[in-house]
Design a protein around this motif. Structure first.
Motif, short mmCIF file in Angstrom:
data_model
loop_
_atom_site.label_atom_id
_atom_site.label_comp_id
_atom_site.label_asym_id
_atom_site.label_seq_id
_atom_site.Cartn_x
_atom_site.Cartn_y
_atom_site.Cartn_z
N LEU A 18 0.94 -1.28 -0.03
CA LEU A 18 0.10 -0.10 -0.17
C LEU A 18 0.80 1.18 0.05
CD1 LEU A 18 -2.84 1.55 0.23
CD2 LEU A 18 -2.21 1.29 2.73
N ASP A 19 0.31 2.25 -0.86
CA ASP A 19 1.30 3.44 -0.77
C ASP A 19 0.18 4.38 -0.32
OD1 ASP A 19 2.68 5.80 -1.19
OD2 ASP A 19 2.89 5.66 -3.52
N LEU A 20 0.53 4.78 0.93
CA LEU A 20 -0.28 5.97 1.61
C LEU A 20 -0.33 7.17 0.96
CD1 LEU A 20 0.27 4.75 5.29
CD2 LEU A 20 -2.06 4.67 3.95
N GLY A 21 -1.24 7.81 0.25
CA GLY A 21 -1.05 9.00 -0.62
C GLY A 21 -0.11 9.00 -1.75
N CYS A 22 -0.70 8.17 -2.79
CA CYS A 22 -0.20 7.65 -3.86
C CYS A 22 0.35 8.54 -5.02
CB CYS A 22 -0.72 6.16 -4.44
SG CYS A 22 -2.27 6.65 -5.27
N GLY A 23 -0.07 9.81 -5.08
CA GLY A 23 0.19 10.83 -6.11
C GLY A 23 -0.21 10.24 -7.39
N LEU A 24 0.63 10.12 -8.35
CA LEU A 24 0.51 9.74 -9.67
C LEU A 24 0.09 8.24 -9.83
CD1 LEU A 24 2.43 12.57 -11.33
CD2 LEU A 24 0.07 12.62 -10.50
N GLY A 25 0.52 7.57 -8.87
CA GLY A 25 0.35 6.10 -8.78
C GLY A 25 1.41 5.39 -9.26
N GLY A 26 2.90 6.06 -9.44
CA GLY A 26 4.13 5.19 -10.06
C GLY A 26 4.47 4.18 -9.07
N ASN A 27 4.47 4.40 -7.91
CA ASN A 27 4.86 3.10 -6.93
C ASN A 27 3.77 2.16 -7.03
OD1 ASN A 27 6.83 4.91 -6.03
ND2 ASN A 27 5.41 5.74 -4.41
N VAL A 28 2.75 2.35 -7.06
CA VAL A 28 1.55 1.35 -7.07
C VAL A 28 1.70 0.35 -8.37
CG1 VAL A 28 -0.79 0.78 -7.09
CG2 VAL A 28 0.09 2.91 -6.06
N ASP B 279 -9.30 8.58 2.06
CA ASP B 279 -8.53 9.32 2.85
C ASP B 279 -7.36 8.38 3.73
OD1 ASP B 279 -7.48 10.59 5.04
OD2 ASP B 279 -9.09 11.94 5.39
N MET B 280 -6.36 8.45 3.65
CA MET B 280 -5.24 7.66 4.26
C MET B 280 -5.73 7.16 5.81
SD MET B 280 -1.80 9.67 5.06
CE MET B 280 -1.71 10.95 5.82
N TRP B 281 -6.27 7.96 6.44
CA TRP B 281 -6.83 7.88 7.82
C TRP B 281 -7.75 6.74 7.85
CZ3 TRP B 281 -2.82 9.21 10.23
CH2 TRP B 281 -2.10 10.47 9.82
N LYS B 282 -8.53 6.64 6.81
CA LYS B 282 -9.52 5.62 6.76
C LYS B 282 -9.15 4.07 5.98
CE LYS B 282 -13.21 8.86 6.68
NZ LYS B 282 -13.64 10.03 5.89
N THR B 283 -7.87 3.94 5.81
CA THR B 283 -7.37 2.77 5.21
C THR B 283 -7.37 1.59 6.42
OG1 THR B 283 -5.17 3.41 5.49
CG2 THR B 283 -6.26 3.59 3.32
N ASP B 284 -7.66 0.53 6.09
CA ASP B 284 -7.25 -0.80 7.04
C ASP B 284 -5.94 -1.34 6.91
OD1 ASP B 284 -7.34 -2.74 8.62
OD2 ASP B 284 -8.98 -3.67 7.60
N LEU B 285 -4.87 -0.80 7.67
CA LEU B 285 -3.55 -1.25 7.43
C LEU B 285 -3.19 -2.85 7.75
CD1 LEU B 285 -1.66 1.97 8.78
CD2 LEU B 285 -2.46 1.46 6.51
N GLN C 30 5.93 -6.65 -9.58
CA GLN C 30 6.87 -7.35 -8.81
C GLN C 30 6.25 -8.77 -8.50
OE1 GLN C 30 9.99 -6.11 -9.10
NE2 GLN C 30 8.82 -4.28 -9.70
N LEU C 31 7.28 -9.78 -8.78
CA LEU C 31 7.07 -11.03 -8.25
C LEU C 31 6.62 -11.21 -6.85
CD1 LEU C 31 7.37 -13.53 -9.97
CD2 LEU C 31 9.55 -14.13 -8.72
N ASN C 32 5.76 -11.84 -6.57
CA ASN C 32 5.30 -11.86 -4.96
C ASN C 32 4.31 -11.09 -4.36
OD1 ASN C 32 6.57 -14.54 -4.91
ND2 ASN C 32 8.41 -13.61 -4.02
N ILE C 33 4.32 -10.05 -5.36
CA ILE C 33 3.11 -8.88 -4.75
C ILE C 33 1.72 -9.39 -5.35
CG2 ILE C 33 2.54 -6.54 -5.01
CD1 ILE C 33 4.70 -6.63 -3.13
N SER C 34 0.84 -9.67 -4.53
CA SER C 34 -0.17 -10.17 -5.04
C SER C 34 -1.35 -8.73 -5.18
CB SER C 34 -0.98 -11.13 -3.89
OG SER C 34 -1.04 -10.62 -2.69
N GLU C 35 -1.17 -7.98 -4.58
CA GLU C 35 -2.18 -6.79 -4.56
C GLU C 35 -1.08 -5.46 -4.31
OE1 GLU C 35 -6.21 -6.98 -3.11
OE2 GLU C 35 -5.48 -9.02 -2.31
N SER C 36 -1.39 -4.54 -4.97
CA SER C 36 -0.63 -3.19 -5.02
C SER C 36 -1.66 -2.28 -5.14
CB SER C 36 0.39 -3.17 -5.94
OG SER C 36 1.00 -1.90 -5.94
N HIS C 37 -1.86 -1.65 -3.75
CA HIS C 37 -2.93 -0.52 -3.89
C HIS C 37 -2.18 0.89 -3.34
CE1 HIS C 37 -5.93 -3.90 -2.52
NE2 HIS C 37 -5.65 -3.78 -3.92
N GLY C 38 -3.16 1.97 -3.77
CA GLY C 38 -2.75 3.18 -3.40
C GLY C 38 -3.97 3.84 -2.94
#
Ligand SMILES: C[S@@+](CC[C@H](N)C(=O)[O-])C[C@H]1O[C@@H](n2cnc3c(N)ncnc32)[C@H](O)[C@@H]1O
Length: 255
Positions: A136-146, A186-192, A152-160
């Motif tokens: 998870l990218d908290l505040g993912c901007g333009l989504g590049g990290n997501v 809002d990142m404060w509402k995510t379930d980490l 990547q191998l072994n990443i089953s889900e990538s969210h922002g």
């Protein structure tokens, strides 16, 4: 005492307050000046004095020192705008555009700036081999990290998650096309608790509150990585100094 109270004001309010103080001083100066120098006085000179004085005192009155450039260009920009009869609708349009991109700079004190490719490559090193993990990218901007982590191998889900309208829209389209998912949340509402690797590139402002959330929600064995901003008074498990041009520091907190 007064400075401490001023520092608590939102930066933009403080900046305008300082311009107002300088304007009052300048008005007083112009009222008294005829005793020494015969009027009229050039408007350009008065605007330049306003800009210089505001820039000079801003840092002392509690604005971050780099704001002196903003303080310098506010009166000059307004003056040039008046000279060229700049249509105020353009100013409104530009303001709306800036707000749609940087709205979190005002509310959360977190503007938009992007993770570079060296840092992104470093994120790969947090992926454990042979187990599926969530990112998870908290505040993912333009989504590049997501998008990068989704590939990547072994990443089953990538969210922002992102709340600034234009970055969110961009990221939504980008992840739809290239992998991963972006949520207007809002990142404060995510379930980490759902994520094994949580990444944030924010600002010093939200870090103490974010640590409370991390402690309450993240699971043992998961990792939180903060680009550039450490959590105050908490010793990170590791600190990585990267060899990119801005010498990025990653603060790593293993739960
Ligand atoms: C410095 S940028 C980092 C962007 C991206 N994570 C990267 O590293 O390239 C921080 C982002 O966090 C977003 N942001 C700030 N506060 C937020 C909040 N409460 N909820 C969701 N996004 C937020 C901002 O809009 C901004 O796009």
């Amino acid at each position: 005492m007064l400075i401490k109270q001023l520092i608590r004001l939102p930066k933009i309010v403080l900046a305008l307050f300082i311009q107002l103080i300088v304007l009052l001083v300048l008005t007083l100066g112009v009222t008294l000046a005829p005793k020494v120098v015969t009027p009229p006085y050039s408007y350009s000179l008065l605007v330049l004095i306003q800009a210089l004085l505001a820039a000079m005192i801003s840092c002392r009155l509690g604005l971050p020192c780099w704001w002196r450039w903003i303080q310098f260009f506010i009166p000059i920009g307004l003056y040039v705008g008046l000279l060229v009869e700049f249509n105020p609708l353009w100013a409104l349009g530009i303001f709306a555009l800036v707000w749609l991109v940087f709205s979190n700079a005002l509310t959360e004190r977190v503007p938009l700036y992007l993770t570079n490719s060296t840092t992104r490559k470093a994120l790969k090193k947090f992926i454990k081999p042979q187990v599926n993990q969530t990112f998870l990218d908290l505040g993912c901007g333009l989504g590049g990290n997501v998008v990068f982590m989704a590939g990547q191998l072994n990443i089953s889900e990538s969210h922002g998650v992102e709340t600034a309208p234009i970055p969110y829209l961009f990221s939504k389209i980008y992840t739809r096309l290239r992998g991963g998912r972006t949520y207007a949340m809002d990142m404060w509402k995510t379930d980490l608790s759902y994520y094994d690797i949580v990444y944030a590139f924010l600002s010093p402002e939200p870090m103490p509150k974010l640590w409370q959330k991390i402690k309450e929600e993240m699971q043992p064995g998961s990792v939180f990585i903060s680009n550039s901003f450490a959590i105050p008074e908490i010793t990170p498990t590791e600190i990585w100094e990267l060899s990119d041009r801005r010498q990025t520091t990653l603060y790593i907190y293993r739960l």
